[in-house]
Design a protein around this motif. Structure first.
Motif, PDB file in Angstrom:
ATOM      1  N   GLY A 232     -14.685  34.123   8.995  1.00  0.00           N
ATOM      2  CA  GLY A 232     -15.729  34.727   8.154  1.00  0.00           C
ATOM      3  C   GLY A 232     -17.096  34.148   8.512  1.00  0.00           C
ATOM      4  O   GLY A 232     -17.104  33.476   9.592  1.00  0.00           O
ATOM      5  N   ASN A 233     -18.137  34.445   8.048  1.00  0.00           N
ATOM      6  CA  ASN A 233     -19.607  34.347   8.460  1.00  0.00           C
ATOM      7  C   ASN A 233     -19.823  32.833   8.212  1.00  0.00           C
ATOM      8  O   ASN A 233     -19.901  32.553   7.022  1.00  0.00           O
ATOM      9  CB  ASN A 233     -20.516  35.277   7.726  1.00  0.00           C
ATOM     10  CG  ASN A 233     -21.943  35.050   8.382  1.00  0.00           C
ATOM     11  OD1 ASN A 233     -22.232  34.188   9.112  1.00  0.00           O
ATOM     12  ND2 ASN A 233     -22.779  36.041   8.060  1.00  0.00           N
ATOM     13  N   CYS A 234     -20.253  31.946   9.068  1.00  0.00           N
ATOM     14  CA  CYS A 234     -20.470  30.743   8.653  1.00  0.00           C
ATOM     15  C   CYS A 234     -21.635  30.509   8.009  1.00  0.00           C
ATOM     16  O   CYS A 234     -21.725  29.583   7.382  1.00  0.00           O
ATOM     17  CB  CYS A 234     -20.617  29.855  10.282  1.00  0.00           C
ATOM     18  SG  CYS A 234     -21.054  28.084  10.193  1.00  0.00           S
ATOM     19  N   ALA A 235     -22.772  31.380   8.309  1.00  0.00           N
ATOM     20  CA  ALA A 235     -23.944  31.376   7.232  1.00  0.00           C
ATOM     21  C   ALA A 235     -23.566  31.529   5.905  1.00  0.00           C
ATOM     22  O   ALA A 235     -24.383  31.153   5.019  1.00  0.00           O
ATOM     23  CB  ALA A 235     -24.890  32.375   8.084  1.00  0.00           C
ATOM     24  N   ARG A 236     -22.552  31.995   5.622  1.00  0.00           N
ATOM     25  CA  ARG A 236     -22.244  32.514   4.128  1.00  0.00           C
ATOM     26  C   ARG A 236     -20.768  31.688   3.713  1.00  0.00           C
ATOM     27  O   ARG A 236     -20.050  31.828   2.874  1.00  0.00           O
ATOM     28  CB  ARG A 236     -21.791  33.814   3.909  1.00  0.00           C
ATOM     29  CG  ARG A 236     -23.034  34.892   4.197  1.00  0.00           C
ATOM     30  CD  ARG A 236     -22.570  36.305   3.919  1.00  0.00           C
ATOM     31  NE  ARG A 236     -22.023  36.387   2.578  1.00  0.00           N
ATOM     32  CZ  ARG A 236     -22.899  36.759   1.481  1.00  0.00           C
ATOM     33  NH1 ARG A 236     -24.217  36.732   1.595  1.00  0.00           N
ATOM     34  NH2 ARG A 236     -22.371  36.960   0.354  1.00  0.00           N
ATOM     35  N   TRP A 237     -20.728  30.327   4.208  1.00  0.00           N
ATOM     36  CA  TRP A 237     -19.758  29.393   4.081  1.00  0.00           C
ATOM     37  C   TRP A 237     -19.760  29.233   2.460  1.00  0.00           C
ATOM     38  O   TRP A 237     -18.586  28.977   1.836  1.00  0.00           O
ATOM     39  CB  TRP A 237     -19.804  28.046   4.807  1.00  0.00           C
ATOM     40  CG  TRP A 237     -20.811  27.208   4.340  1.00  0.00           C
ATOM     41  CD1 TRP A 237     -22.442  27.377   4.818  1.00  0.00           C
ATOM     42  CD2 TRP A 237     -20.990  26.416   3.353  1.00  0.00           C
ATOM     43  NE1 TRP A 237     -23.099  26.405   4.059  1.00  0.00           N
ATOM     44  CE2 TRP A 237     -22.361  25.966   3.355  1.00  0.00           C
ATOM     45  CE3 TRP A 237     -19.929  25.816   2.395  1.00  0.00           C
ATOM     46  CZ2 TRP A 237     -22.852  24.656   2.431  1.00  0.00           C
ATOM     47  CZ3 TRP A 237     -20.395  24.650   1.533  1.00  0.00           C
ATOM     48  CH2 TRP A 237     -21.580  24.089   1.664  1.00  0.00           C
ATOM     49  N   GLU A 238     -20.654  29.292   1.601  1.00  0.00           N
ATOM     50  CA  GLU A 238     -20.934  28.852   0.386  1.00  0.00           C
ATOM     51  C   GLU A 238     -19.999  29.796  -0.500  1.00  0.00           C
ATOM     52  O   GLU A 238     -19.637  29.394  -1.581  1.00  0.00           O
ATOM     53  CB  GLU A 238     -22.226  28.754  -0.203  1.00  0.00           C
ATOM     54  CG  GLU A 238     -23.022  27.458   0.496  1.00  0.00           C
ATOM     55  CD  GLU A 238     -24.517  27.475  -0.091  1.00  0.00           C
ATOM     56  OE1 GLU A 238     -24.769  26.343  -0.527  1.00  0.00           O
ATOM     57  OE2 GLU A 238     -25.224  28.482   0.058  1.00  0.00           O
ATOM     58  N   ASP A 239     -19.879  30.967  -0.029  1.00  0.00           N
ATOM     59  CA  ASP A 239     -19.344  32.010  -0.746  1.00  0.00           C
ATOM     60  C   ASP A 239     -17.743  31.440  -1.191  1.00  0.00           C
ATOM     61  O   ASP A 239     -17.212  31.857  -2.185  1.00  0.00           O
ATOM     62  CB  ASP A 239     -19.146  33.388  -0.039  1.00  0.00           C
ATOM     63  CG  ASP A 239     -20.365  33.903  -0.024  1.00  0.00           C
ATOM     64  OD1 ASP A 239     -21.233  33.523  -0.368  1.00  0.00           O
ATOM     65  OD2 ASP A 239     -20.418  34.973   1.018  1.00  0.00           O
ATOM     66  N   GLY A 240     -17.159  30.597  -0.369  1.00  0.00           N
ATOM     67  CA  GLY A 240     -15.850  30.212  -0.743  1.00  0.00           C
ATOM     68  C   GLY A 240     -15.864  28.756  -1.220  1.00  0.00           C
ATOM     69  O   GLY A 240     -14.605  28.280  -1.440  1.00  0.00           O
ATOM     70  N   TRP A 241     -16.940  28.241  -1.576  1.00  0.00           N
ATOM     71  CA  TRP A 241     -17.191  26.937  -1.976  1.00  0.00           C
ATOM     72  C   TRP A 241     -16.375  26.870  -3.585  1.00  0.00           C
ATOM     73  O   TRP A 241     -16.601  27.760  -4.544  1.00  0.00           O
ATOM     74  CB  TRP A 241     -18.390  26.231  -2.018  1.00  0.00           C
ATOM     75  CG  TRP A 241     -18.445  25.113  -2.482  1.00  0.00           C
ATOM     76  CD1 TRP A 241     -18.911  24.548  -3.796  1.00  0.00           C
ATOM     77  CD2 TRP A 241     -18.448  23.584  -1.693  1.00  0.00           C
ATOM     78  NE1 TRP A 241     -19.036  23.133  -4.033  1.00  0.00           N
ATOM     79  CE2 TRP A 241     -18.511  22.722  -2.683  1.00  0.00           C
ATOM     80  CE3 TRP A 241     -17.942  23.351  -0.334  1.00  0.00           C
ATOM     81  CZ2 TRP A 241     -18.474  21.333  -2.487  1.00  0.00           C
ATOM     82  CZ3 TRP A 241     -18.151  22.102   0.005  1.00  0.00           C
ATOM     83  CH2 TRP A 241     -18.334  21.048  -1.179  1.00  0.00           C
ATOM     84  N   LYS A 242     -15.509  25.846  -3.776  1.00  0.00           N
ATOM     85  CA  LYS A 242     -15.057  25.515  -5.327  1.00  0.00           C
ATOM     86  C   LYS A 242     -15.521  24.059  -5.510  1.00  0.00           C
ATOM     87  O   LYS A 242     -15.560  23.078  -4.536  1.00  0.00           O
ATOM     88  CB  LYS A 242     -13.570  25.862  -5.313  1.00  0.00           C
ATOM     89  CG  LYS A 242     -13.330  27.265  -5.177  1.00  0.00           C
ATOM     90  CD  LYS A 242     -11.739  27.646  -5.546  1.00  0.00           C
ATOM     91  CE  LYS A 242     -11.461  29.042  -5.420  1.00  0.00           C
ATOM     92  NZ  LYS A 242      -9.958  29.174  -5.884  1.00  0.00           N
ATOM     93  N   LEU A 243     -15.701  23.950  -6.857  1.00  0.00           N
ATOM     94  CA  LEU A 243     -15.995  22.397  -7.407  1.00  0.00           C
ATOM     95  C   LEU A 243     -15.023  21.437  -6.723  1.00  0.00           C
ATOM     96  O   LEU A 243     -13.913  21.396  -6.978  1.00  0.00           O
ATOM     97  CB  LEU A 243     -15.847  22.484  -8.952  1.00  0.00           C
ATOM     98  CG  LEU A 243     -16.378  21.138  -9.399  1.00  0.00           C
ATOM     99  CD1 LEU A 243     -17.890  21.189  -9.170  1.00  0.00           C
ATOM    100  CD2 LEU A 243     -15.985  21.123 -11.077  1.00  0.00           C
TER     101      LEU A 243
END
Length: 544
Positions: A232-243
């Motif tokens: 995936g795109n490192c700049a969009r890492w937050e897309d896969g973040w979970k609590l």
């Protein structure tokens, strides 16, 4: 001067008659200001155009422009609105006025036992005093002072005294404000908040594994990954973040577990608030005390310092004007909430920096702070009807203030002894803070000072805008509308600011629009506070 700002009735009459509000106010000039010709409905054409283009009803906008004692523009100005972070102007100005520029929060280390042969034969109390600058480095300095006084070992417990605020733990049993309770902007302060309770996590992945580093390195705490590596795109890492979750074992040790997905071959840093306050302070204290060669025999627990406890070390925060600046420029919620609670718990002391107010049994700190703000408003002729302040930061769904009330506060700010400190705390348009990306190319750039506000469906600005002749204008605009997000509401309020900054100039050619830089995708997204966690994209209830 507006009489007690009691212009609501006059404004209503003006709207009913279809005449400009300033022509209806008793005692106000009956001729329009030079260069200012409000169109029918009292909203400038650029604002009306953008409202229509963005699908926002004019009734969703409330606005007020004051030039001296004259109302230049008033549109729904007496209507209580969600202000978002413009509410910080209330908290910071009242704090400057009530607490004064020498006010400083303080943190104390106290002992309730004798010191013999390097041993404190009793408990060590860490007492909080709403110290906005309390950090790991500050704690380290205090512990070094403790060591230099001859103490090497603490025989008793470490007692955490948060009793300045009532209740002491305002973060307990509170439902999350949004989907990112771990984010910095959601931190609910207490009187003994160190490092804002944040853990900084450094995440570095290869194609097969992820390495995690935690700062500060807390005793008894470690961070582990249950994240799945993906292409995936490192700049969009937050897309896969979970609590994330803090899991405490039977031995008292804590695992901070990261979940979700993370891109391969990616390096990112995130700051999170997941540990209980007591666990965080326990791990930080023990780590730093151990590094200095000290020993703590007892446990870490909450309590109240005995009346006969002896002061062993202390720290005082920066002076209030510096804290106010760091509250308003980046729109720091935790600092604003701390200042609001301080209004109900502390008073200034020229020697100590601050001292606790006498206790009133059964009265919460919020109730006292709310009373201080309302009494301040009433003393300056500002009607507080419909005004609601929940925490003083604007991160709220129930806070309400009308442009008329905010305008009264800003006028009082111009007359305040601390007007320079107050104005210096506000973002400068197109230069710094939460206004740094906005209104480039407008005559407001580099001249206007505006506090911003953004929540989901809320966009607001409030502050001071010089017109083309250099005359200061008080400007307040609030959009409460489901279409306010993605830069739409921001374009509307920016158009009003630009119109005020251009007023007094020769009229532009018919149909001409303001020469403003259009909002880009990055402009439309809220500016994340330092350490903000995922969930702070456009529309997130955070920042400015």
């Amino acid at each position: 001067m507006l009489r007690r700002l009691a212009v609501s009735a006059a404004i209503v009459v003006a709207f009913a008659s279809g005449l400009p509000a300033h022509a209806q106010l008793q005692g106000a000039p009956t001729q329009p200001l030079a260069g200012v010709q409000p169109p029918s409905g009292n909203l400038p054409q650029p604002v009306l155009t953008l409202l229509a283009a963005n699908g926002i009803a004019p009734a969703s906008l409330s606005a007020l422009v004051l030039r001296g004692d004259q109302v230049v523009l008033a549109h729904g100005a007496d209507r209580p609105m969600l202000p978002a972070s413009t509410m910080k102007l209330v908290t910071t100005l009242v704090s400057l006025e009530q607490l004064g520029p020498v006010f400083r929060g303080r943190t104390e280390l106290l002992g309730n036992g004798e010191v013999k042969n390097g041993v404190l034969q009793g408990d060590l109390v860490l007492r909080g005093g709403a110290d906005a600058d309390l950090s790991g480095e500050v704690l380290d300095t205090m512990l070094r002072a403790l060591q230099l006084s001859g103490i090497k070992r603490i025989e008793g417990n470490l007692v955490l005294d948060r009793s300045l605020f009532n209740p002491a733990r305002q973060d307990l049993n509170v439902p999350p404000f949004d989907e990112s309770p771990e984010a910095y902007y959601n931190v609910i302060p207490d009187a003994l908040l160190v490092n804002k309770n944040m853990l900084q996590i450094d995440m570095r992945s290869t194609g097969k594994s992820i390495a995690l580093t935690m700062q500060p390195e807390l005793e008894g705490v470690r961070v582990v990954s249950e994240m799945t590596l993906i292409d995936g795109n490192c700049a969009r890492w937050e897309d896969g973040w979970k609590l994330p979750e803090a899991v405490k074992g039977a031995d008292g040790r804590i695992k901070v577990v990261l979940r979700g997905t993370f891109p391969k071959n990616c390096v990112q840093t995130n700051s999170i608030n997941v540990l209980d306050r007591d666990d965080y302070l326990d791990g930080l204290f023990r780590m730093k005390w151990k590094q200095l060669g000290g020993k703590l025999d007892g446990k870490t627990l909450e309590g109240i310092a005995p009346l006969d406890a002896r002061l062993l070390a202390l720290h005082t925060a920066r002076a209030l004007p510096e804290v106010v600046r760091d509250t308003n420029k980046p729109s720091d919620n935790a600092l604003a909430r701390t200042l609001f609670l301080s209004l109900g718990a502390l008073e200034a002391d020229p020697v100590l920096g601050s001292r606790p107010l006498p206790l009133v049994p059964g009265q919460s700190t919020y109730t006292r702070a709310d009373g201080v703000v309302r009494n301040w408003m009433r003393a300056r002729g500002i009607d507080d009807s419909g005004f609601v302040i929940e925490n003083g930061s604007g991160l709220s769904r129930i806070e309400r203030i009308s442009p008329l009330q905010m305008g009264g506060l800003l006028k009082a700010g111009l007359r305040s002894n601390w007007a320079p400190e107050f104005q210096a705390s506000m973002p400068i348009v197109a230069v710094d803070g939460t206004m740094r990306r906005r209104l480039h190319g407008s005559p407001a750039a580099g001249r206007a000072r505006l506090k911003t506000g953004t929540l989901r469906n809320v966009v607001a600005v409030a502050g001071y805008v010089p017109d083309a002749n250099g005359v200061q204008n008080v400007v307040v605009a609030m959009v409460n509308d489901e279409h306010a997000g993605e830069g739409r509401g921001r374009a509307v309020v920016d158009a009003l600011v630009d119109w005020v900054a251009r007023s007094g100039m020769p009229a532009a050619a018919p149909g001409a629009m303001p020469a403003m830089v259009p909002a880009t995708a990055s402009d439309a997204a809220p500016d994340a506070a330092p350490g903000a966690a995922p969930g702070t994209a456009a529309g997130a209830p955070i920042l400015h």
